[in-house]
Design an enzyme around this catalytic site. Sequence first.
Site, PDB file in Angstrom:
ATOM      1  N   ASP A 110      -4.934  19.325 -14.786  1.00  0.00           N
ATOM      2  CA  ASP A 110      -5.043  18.130 -15.234  1.00  0.00           C
ATOM      3  C   ASP A 110      -4.557  18.034 -16.849  1.00  0.00           C
ATOM      4  O   ASP A 110      -4.937  18.652 -17.652  1.00  0.00           O
ATOM      5  CB  ASP A 110      -6.743  17.860 -15.321  1.00  0.00           C
ATOM      6  CG  ASP A 110      -7.141  16.380 -15.698  1.00  0.00           C
ATOM      7  OD1 ASP A 110      -6.337  15.899 -16.724  1.00  0.00           O
ATOM      8  OD2 ASP A 110      -7.975  15.902 -15.266  1.00  0.00           O
TER       9      ASP A 110
ATOM     10  N   LYS B  30      -6.060   6.784 -19.708  1.00  0.00           N
ATOM     11  CA  LYS B  30      -6.160   7.423 -21.318  1.00  0.00           C
ATOM     12  C   LYS B  30      -4.828   7.184 -21.766  1.00  0.00           C
ATOM     13  O   LYS B  30      -4.484   6.292 -22.201  1.00  0.00           O
ATOM     14  CB  LYS B  30      -6.469   9.016 -21.157  1.00  0.00           C
ATOM     15  CG  LYS B  30      -7.523   9.220 -19.940  1.00  0.00           C
ATOM     16  CD  LYS B  30      -8.922   8.541 -20.276  1.00  0.00           C
ATOM     17  CE  LYS B  30      -9.634   8.773 -19.201  1.00  0.00           C
ATOM     18  NZ  LYS B  30     -10.979   7.945 -18.845  1.00  0.00           N
TER      19      LYS B  30
ATOM     20  N   TYR C 205     -13.670  17.811 -17.146  1.00  0.00           N
ATOM     21  CA  TYR C 205     -14.297  16.340 -16.914  1.00  0.00           C
ATOM     22  C   TYR C 205     -15.415  16.341 -16.049  1.00  0.00           C
ATOM     23  O   TYR C 205     -15.416  16.672 -14.977  1.00  0.00           O
ATOM     24  CB  TYR C 205     -13.182  15.559 -16.942  1.00  0.00           C
ATOM     25  CG  TYR C 205     -13.597  14.098 -16.498  1.00  0.00           C
ATOM     26  CD1 TYR C 205     -14.465  13.443 -17.513  1.00  0.00           C
ATOM     27  CD2 TYR C 205     -13.392  13.488 -15.260  1.00  0.00           C
ATOM     28  CE1 TYR C 205     -14.924  12.066 -17.098  1.00  0.00           C
ATOM     29  CE2 TYR C 205     -13.918  12.182 -14.960  1.00  0.00           C
ATOM     30  CZ  TYR C 205     -14.699  11.683 -16.072  1.00  0.00           C
ATOM     31  OH  TYR C 205     -15.253  10.052 -15.722  1.00  0.00           O
TER      32      TYR C 205
ATOM     33  N   ARG D 145       0.885  -1.075   0.199  1.00  0.00           N
ATOM     34  CA  ARG D 145       0.085   0.162  -0.068  1.00  0.00           C
ATOM     35  C   ARG D 145       0.816   1.313  -0.145  1.00  0.00           C
ATOM     36  O   ARG D 145       0.598   2.173  -0.662  1.00  0.00           O
ATOM     37  CB  ARG D 145      -1.159  -0.004   1.191  1.00  0.00           C
ATOM     38  CG  ARG D 145      -1.598   1.358   1.498  1.00  0.00           C
ATOM     39  CD  ARG D 145      -3.016   1.399   2.332  1.00  0.00           C
ATOM     40  NE  ARG D 145      -2.895   0.399   3.351  1.00  0.00           N
ATOM     41  CZ  ARG D 145      -2.495   0.464   4.514  1.00  0.00           C
ATOM     42  NH1 ARG D 145      -1.828   1.595   4.436  1.00  0.00           N
ATOM     43  NH2 ARG D 145      -2.493  -0.317   5.449  1.00  0.00           N
TER      44      ARG D 145
HETATM   45  N1  PLP Z   1      -9.609  13.704 -15.888  1.00  0.00           N
HETATM   46  C1  PLP Z   1      -9.889  13.580 -17.148  1.00  0.00           C
HETATM   47  C2  PLP Z   1      -9.845  14.867 -18.305  1.00  0.00           C
HETATM   48  C3  PLP Z   1     -10.689  12.655 -17.877  1.00  0.00           C
HETATM   49  O1  PLP Z   1     -11.015  12.695 -18.879  1.00  0.00           O
HETATM   50  C4  PLP Z   1     -11.045  11.475 -16.806  1.00  0.00           C
HETATM   51  C5  PLP Z   1     -11.588  10.204 -17.241  1.00  0.00           C
HETATM   52  O2  PLP Z   1     -12.256  10.232 -18.233  1.00  0.00           O
HETATM   53  C6  PLP Z   1     -10.646  11.712 -15.506  1.00  0.00           C
HETATM   54  C7  PLP Z   1      -9.695  12.562 -14.934  1.00  0.00           C
HETATM   55  C8  PLP Z   1     -11.009  10.418 -14.352  1.00  0.00           C
HETATM   56  O3  PLP Z   1     -10.006   9.482 -14.753  1.00  0.00           O
HETATM   57  P1  PLP Z   1     -10.498   7.752 -14.578  1.00  0.00           P
HETATM   58  O4  PLP Z   1     -11.494   7.253 -15.401  1.00  0.00           O
HETATM   59  O5  PLP Z   1      -9.149   7.259 -14.920  1.00  0.00           O
HETATM   60  O6  PLP Z   1     -10.879   7.666 -13.159  1.00  0.00           O
END
Ligand code: PLP
Length: 379
Positions: A172, A197, A100, A48
């Site tokens: 992000d 992604k 998002y 962990r």
């Molecule tokens: N940030 C962005 C820009 C995203 O597109 C996403 C998911 O689509 C996330 C964060 C969240 O990531 P996760 O789906 O891996 O939890």
Amino acid sequence: MGHHIETKCIHREGEEVHPYGSVTVPIYQTATFYHPGLGHSTGYDYTRESNPTRTELEKIVSGLENAVDTVACSTGMAAMGLLLELFEEGDHIICTEDLYGGSVRIFETVGEKRGLEFSYIGTSDIEQVKKNIKENTKALYIETPSNPTMAVTDLRKIGEIAKEKDLLFIADNTFLSPYFQNPLDLGADLVVHSGTKFLGGHNDTLAGFLCTSREDLAEKIRFLYKTIGCCLSPFDSFLLIRGIKTLSVRMERQQENAAKIVQWLLKQKKVKKVYYTGLEDHPGYEVNKSQARGAGSMISFKVDSPETAKQMLERVNIITYAESLGGVETLFTYPMLQTHGDVPVETRERLGITEDFLRLSIGIENVEDLIADLEQAIR
Ligand code: PLP
């Protein structure tokens, strides 16, 4: 001078020789590690907290983002949850307005329940950012290009404001990945990724990263990380290491395909608007060019009617109607119902995320096949 990014995706600077000379990083599928004696540790005690496979991945991502430290989390949302732990009740955070949808959801549920306050504004307009700073503002949370309307925010200018007002600057960087953009180099304190992604790249593993350029934050984050237990498993860490090896070739090919598809979309009578930061008439074109090494492979567009949108989603064959982005498969998303389904209707409508709005994440298939698929879907 360090190595170029293509090399850093494959060889970490200072990488160790693995047992038996294994060329790839072994998967240390263990929960715990033995102690050679009282008060002695091999450097690893419990997975962990840390695990050699995951540590290798974290060092690779730190190398790509020019971070002092990175923690690998089980999902992008787990990384966001960890991030929220850095704030105290009463703190105010200014965010890009079309984040998002999952980020908005965690802010408005978990964040607000913990007494945090959020303002969603068009961060492309720096004056708006300045105007919204209050006594209790503690952070600026930026997505550029934003999801899904591809608005571009000037990272250097946000960095200057953050420094002047002593605010935490968080970016992000999921959409462009460290291959095309490095927010920490432009003043960000923290970078969040959905590793699911582009970094993972194959639509087969969930992962998230929180990278920082500051030692003081790294220490706090490491403590919270082992306390909360939002870590990435050794096997998934291995898959991410494997995915990152091809990041540069995937990103280049995806971008090349995207540029051709954008040109095709622009010629379609039924396509009313194309959102792509690589288009010279995109309002954020110059800023994106000044801070990123590419426009990436995310395209949004508006069609002439909700019927055309639905028809396209239903008719595509090799293109897959599915949530997510960044992988080798081209994915077609309906933001209104999928990624942004939980965003309040007024916000969605103001941003234009309506029934005629579609998003494509372009993969590495043959671009002529992709265009032929879109052609038969729109006809
Ligand atoms: N940030 C962005 C820009 C995203 O597109 C996403 C998911 O689509 C996330 C964060 C969240 O990531 P996760 O789906 O891996 O939890």
